[in-house]
Every structure is written in C-alpha cells, then in structure tokens.
Write a protein that holds these residues in place. Structure first.
Motif, short mmCIF file in Angstrom:
data_model
loop_
_atom_site.label_atom_id
_atom_site.label_comp_id
_atom_site.label_asym_id
_atom_site.label_seq_id
_atom_site.Cartn_x
_atom_site.Cartn_y
_atom_site.Cartn_z
N SER A 234 -35.36 19.59 4.36
CA SER A 234 -35.14 20.01 5.75
C SER A 234 -36.39 19.78 6.59
O SER A 234 -36.33 19.88 7.82
CB SER A 234 -34.76 21.50 5.79
OG SER A 234 -35.79 22.29 5.21
N ALA B 186 -32.30 7.06 15.81
CA ALA B 186 -32.31 8.52 15.65
C ALA B 186 -32.63 9.18 16.98
O ALA B 186 -33.27 8.59 17.85
CB ALA B 186 -33.33 8.92 14.59
N ARG B 187 -32.19 10.42 17.13
CA ARG B 187 -32.49 11.19 18.34
C ARG B 187 -33.69 12.09 18.08
O ARG B 187 -33.81 12.72 17.04
CB ARG B 187 -31.28 12.02 18.74
CG ARG B 187 -30.14 11.18 19.30
CD ARG B 187 -28.93 12.01 19.67
NE ARG B 187 -28.20 12.46 18.47
CZ ARG B 187 -28.15 13.70 18.05
NH1 ARG B 187 -28.79 14.65 18.71
NH2 ARG B 187 -27.46 14.02 16.97
N SER C 152 -36.00 15.29 19.49
CA SER C 152 -35.96 16.46 20.38
C SER C 152 -37.04 17.45 19.97
O SER C 152 -37.63 17.37 18.89
CB SER C 152 -34.58 17.12 20.33
OG SER C 152 -34.28 17.57 19.01
N VAL D 226 -37.96 17.53 16.06
CA VAL D 226 -36.70 17.59 15.32
C VAL D 226 -36.03 16.23 15.44
O VAL D 226 -35.84 15.72 16.55
CB VAL D 226 -35.78 18.69 15.85
CG1 VAL D 226 -34.43 18.65 15.14
CG2 VAL D 226 -36.43 20.06 15.66
N ILE D 227 -35.68 15.64 14.30
CA ILE D 227 -35.07 14.32 14.26
C ILE D 227 -33.63 14.47 13.80
O ILE D 227 -33.34 15.14 12.81
CB ILE D 227 -35.83 13.39 13.29
CG1 ILE D 227 -37.34 13.45 13.56
CG2 ILE D 227 -35.30 11.97 13.39
CD1 ILE D 227 -37.74 13.04 14.96
N SER D 228 -32.72 13.82 14.53
CA SER D 228 -31.30 13.87 14.20
C SER D 228 -30.80 12.46 13.91
O SER D 228 -30.94 11.56 14.75
CB SER D 228 -30.49 14.49 15.34
OG SER D 228 -30.93 15.81 15.60
N ASN E 170 -25.19 13.04 11.28
CA ASN E 170 -24.90 14.48 11.28
C ASN E 170 -25.99 15.29 10.58
O ASN E 170 -25.77 16.43 10.20
CB ASN E 170 -23.56 14.74 10.58
CG ASN E 170 -22.40 14.11 11.30
OD1 ASN E 170 -22.35 14.11 12.53
ND2 ASN E 170 -21.45 13.55 10.56
N THR E 171 -27.17 14.69 10.42
CA THR E 171 -28.26 15.35 9.71
C THR E 171 -29.45 15.55 10.64
O THR E 171 -29.80 14.65 11.41
CB THR E 171 -28.70 14.50 8.50
OG1 THR E 171 -27.59 14.33 7.62
CG2 THR E 171 -29.84 15.18 7.75
N SER E 172 -30.04 16.72 10.58
CA SER E 172 -31.25 17.00 11.36
C SER E 172 -32.34 17.52 10.43
O SER E 172 -32.06 18.22 9.45
CB SER E 172 -30.98 18.03 12.46
OG SER E 172 -30.06 17.52 13.41
N LYS F 142 -36.90 18.51 10.35
CA LYS F 142 -38.15 18.69 11.08
C LYS F 142 -39.17 17.69 10.56
O LYS F 142 -39.39 17.58 9.36
CB LYS F 142 -38.67 20.11 10.92
CG LYS F 142 -39.92 20.40 11.73
CD LYS F 142 -40.36 21.85 11.59
CE LYS F 142 -41.63 22.12 12.40
NZ LYS F 142 -42.08 23.54 12.23
#
Length: 406
Positions: A247, A315-316, A318, A339-341, A344-346, A348
């Motif tokens: 995570s 990747a997004r 935020s 935070v990288i998305s 459907n996975t995020s 740190k």
C-alpha cells in the motif's frame, strides 16, 4: 520383531494422512532396492480412479506399511490400464468390441519411493524423513496424501514466511513452501537460467516479509525497475493469492548528470505546467519564477510526474506533498509524497531524489561502500588528499608521484 498391523488399523492410520485410494498389489512382487524398485498400487476404477484422476510425474502417493509401522511417500512414474478382455486372455484379433464395461479393472500405478518415516515419530511430531529402506508388503494401504503430509515427508520447513507453493507435474499444489526467517539473516544465493523465475521469487519474498513479519523493511537495489510493481496486483488472477500488494513504497532515485541530460525536457515541461496552474498565467515558465518556495514546489512536482509516467504509465497523481528546505535562493528537495492511482489500485509513493557531491563525501566512501580492504580504508583519505593536491597544482606527473608515494 516386526508387528503386523490389521487391515483396519492400516486403513484408519492412512485415513489420518490423506484419502485412502487403494492398496499395494498382490499380483506382482514388490521390490525396494537402493537403485531399483517395483512398487505397484492398485486403484479401483470408479471409487477413486475416475472420481479423483491421477497423473504421472507430479502426483504423490502415500503408503502405510503392513509391517514395520512406516508411512512412505512416493511419486507416480507410470500408470498401467488393462481391458478385461486382455486380462482374461480372450482379446479378439478382429472386430474388437467397444465394450466400455471392460474398463472395470483397477488402475495399476508404479510408484517411485521418496521418503519414509516411522508412524510413531510422525504422530509425535518428531518425523525426520529418510530415503526408503523398509520393505513394502502387498496389501499395504495407499492414500492420496494431504498437503501437510507431503510437506512433512519432504522435510519442508514448517515455520517461516510463505514464498510460494510446491510445483510438481506442471501445476501448483496445495502445499505451502516456507523460508525460515532466521535464514534471511545470512547470505542467500538464488541461481537459475534466464526466465526461470529468480526475480519473481525475490519479489514474492519481499511481499511475504512485509505481509508476514512485523516491522520488517525490504531494501532493493533495483537497476531495472523490477520492484516498482510490488504496489500493483499481479497481471493474472492467481488463486489463492498468497500476497497482497504493497500500500506504500519509498523509492530513492539517483539524480545524476546523465539523468538530468536525458529527462531535462520532460522535467521542464512538467515544471512549467505546475507554474502555470499555480500562477494562472498561461505563458509562465519555471524560468519566470523568483519565489524559491514556488520554484521548489514546481521542480518537486516535475520530478514526481516524470518518474510516475515513466514507471507506471498513464497513472493519476493526487495529494502531492513536497518536502524541501529553502536557504536563500537555494532549494534542497528532501522527498515528494503523493497518492498514485493505476486502474482500480491506489498506493502511497514516497519519492526521494538523491545525489552525492563527491567533493563533500569522498572521505566517507570506505564507510559508505565497504568494498575496500582494511589497509586501503586506513590510507584512503591520504591517497585522495594527495591526488586532489596534485590535481589542483595541475601536476602532469601526478600518476607517477602517487605510485611512488603509495
């Protein structure tokens, strides 16, 4: 004196180790030798052979011996099937009947013996498997061993971190393979040909440590970027999934001159993008910034975006939080958190840009990189000081003088 167990005793004992599926044949001589063997198991056709198919080369079979009180583990090396017509000696030469009822004959399975253990030791949890030396008698009970029985008779570690499952006969079995934690305090060498799974094993080992050992930390010197994807689910759905993705991950990125030369354009582009958003000026660039704080934020954002796009594709990003120090007009970036998305996975990401200024740290190299001998470490500082002194004097014979002084 050997004790002969009753059929009920043998059957009940075998049932504790797995599923009873047959018995050692009475039709052939059973042979156990140091270099040769002939252990044949008869498996009834419907109750076990059809209901629970077996395969050559990977499936294990256990045997509880009638005499001696041993549990034996073997592997299937051959499966023999006969039609009733052939067994009776009445096989027609012409017009072979398609009589499937003639398949109501036992499957005869040849077993390669692997290990044995006294039943009393096994049940006392004191089993130390050894090669098979004990005789195996006709009518000894055969069983399909449970995962725990296979693991114990193969002497697989019972404690430790799970790194995978036993692979046999082209498929994974329901037998966990563990590595004792204490072995990881020593050097471990993993060898194999290209594509054999060395990196996959190491990544599983890293995930297992973090998932199963409290307060553990894994440090990977990752030149190819193999470990960046520990935060992502596997490419294919593996059941059961042994390990959860991370995570959070901290990545230290060496900022070298070659790195800046290669990615300078992309870094400037991301920095300019940040400046335009912050200032509201569509024409502004990083070179227009006079505020050291805004400059540090823009460069930190640019380093993060460049790394994420290169490592995780589309990747997004935020919740970007840069950490840096401002000293006059100088900015030192300590880390960038975000935070990288991805799909459907995020997760740190803690990105740490890192560089060494040789002139400031060269005296510490023997301590930072313990590859020097003790003697070299002792004189390293003097050698470097002499070299720097000769270079500063622009002495063209500095190499010869160093050789003589050394």
């Amino acid at each position: 004196m050997r004790r002969v167990l009753s059929p009920d005793e043998v059957g009940n004992t075998a049932a504790r180790f797995g599923e009873v599926i047959g018995h050692v044949t009475i039709s052939e001589t059973i042979r156990v030798g140091s270099e040769d063997y002939e252990i044949l198991i008869e498996i009834p056709p419907h109750e076990n052979y059809v209901k629970s198919p077996i395969r050559v080369g990977g499936d294990f079979i256990g045997i509880v011996t009638l005499t001696g009180g041993y549990v034996v583990l073997g592997r299937i090396t051959e499966i023999r099937r006969s039609h009733a017509a052939g067994v009776s000696g009445r096989t027609p030469i012409f017009n072979v009947p398609m009589d499937y009822t003639g398949l109501e004959t036992p499957a005869v399975v040849l077993i390669e013996p692997l290990t044995e253990c006294p039943i009393k030791d096994y049940e006392a949890d004191n089993c130390d498997p050894s090669p098979v030396h004990s005789p195996i008698d006709p009518l000894s009970v055969a069983f399909r061993p449970s995962g725990d029985t296979i693991a114990r008779l193969l002497a697989l570690p019972s404690d430790g971190i799970i790194v995978g499952q036993l692979y046999s006969g082209g498929r994974a079995m329901d037998v966990d393979v563990k590595v004792p934690v204490h072995t990881l305090y020593e050097h471990v060498l993993i060898v194999g040909t290209t594509g054999s799974g060395k990196t996959t094993l190491l990544k599983n080992l890293a995930l297992a440590l973090i998932n199963q050992v409290r307060e553990s930390a894994v440090i990977a010197l990752d030149l190819q970027g193999d470990y960046l994807h520990l935060v992502l689910p596997p490419d294919r759905d593996v059941k059961p999934r042994l390990f959860n993705p991370l995570s959070e991950i901290t990545i230290v990125v060496p900022i070298t001159r070659a790195y800046l030369e290669e990615y300078n354009g992309r870094i400037r582009s991301f920095a300019d993008e940040y400046v335009r958003v912050r200032t509201g000026d569509d024409e502004a660039t990083l070179m227009d910034v006079n505020d050291p704080t805004l400059f540090g934020e823009a460069v930190a954002y640019a380093l993060l975006r460049e790394f994420v796009e290169r490592s995780y594709g589309d990747a997004r990003v935020s919740d970007v939080k840069p950490c840096f120090e401002v000293d006059g007009n100088n900015v030192r970036i300590r880390s960038i958190n975000a935070v990288i998305s991805v799909d459907n996975t995020s997760f740190k990401l803690n990105l740490v840009p890192w560089a060494l200024s040789f002139i400031n740290v060269y005296r510490e190299l023997p301590r930072l990189f313990p590859i020097f001998s003790y003697r070299v470490s002792m004189i390293f500082g003097k050698v470097i000081s002499l070299a720097m002194d000769l270079v500063n004097r622009k002495n063209i014979n500095c190499g010869d003088r160093l050789s003589r002084r050394g």
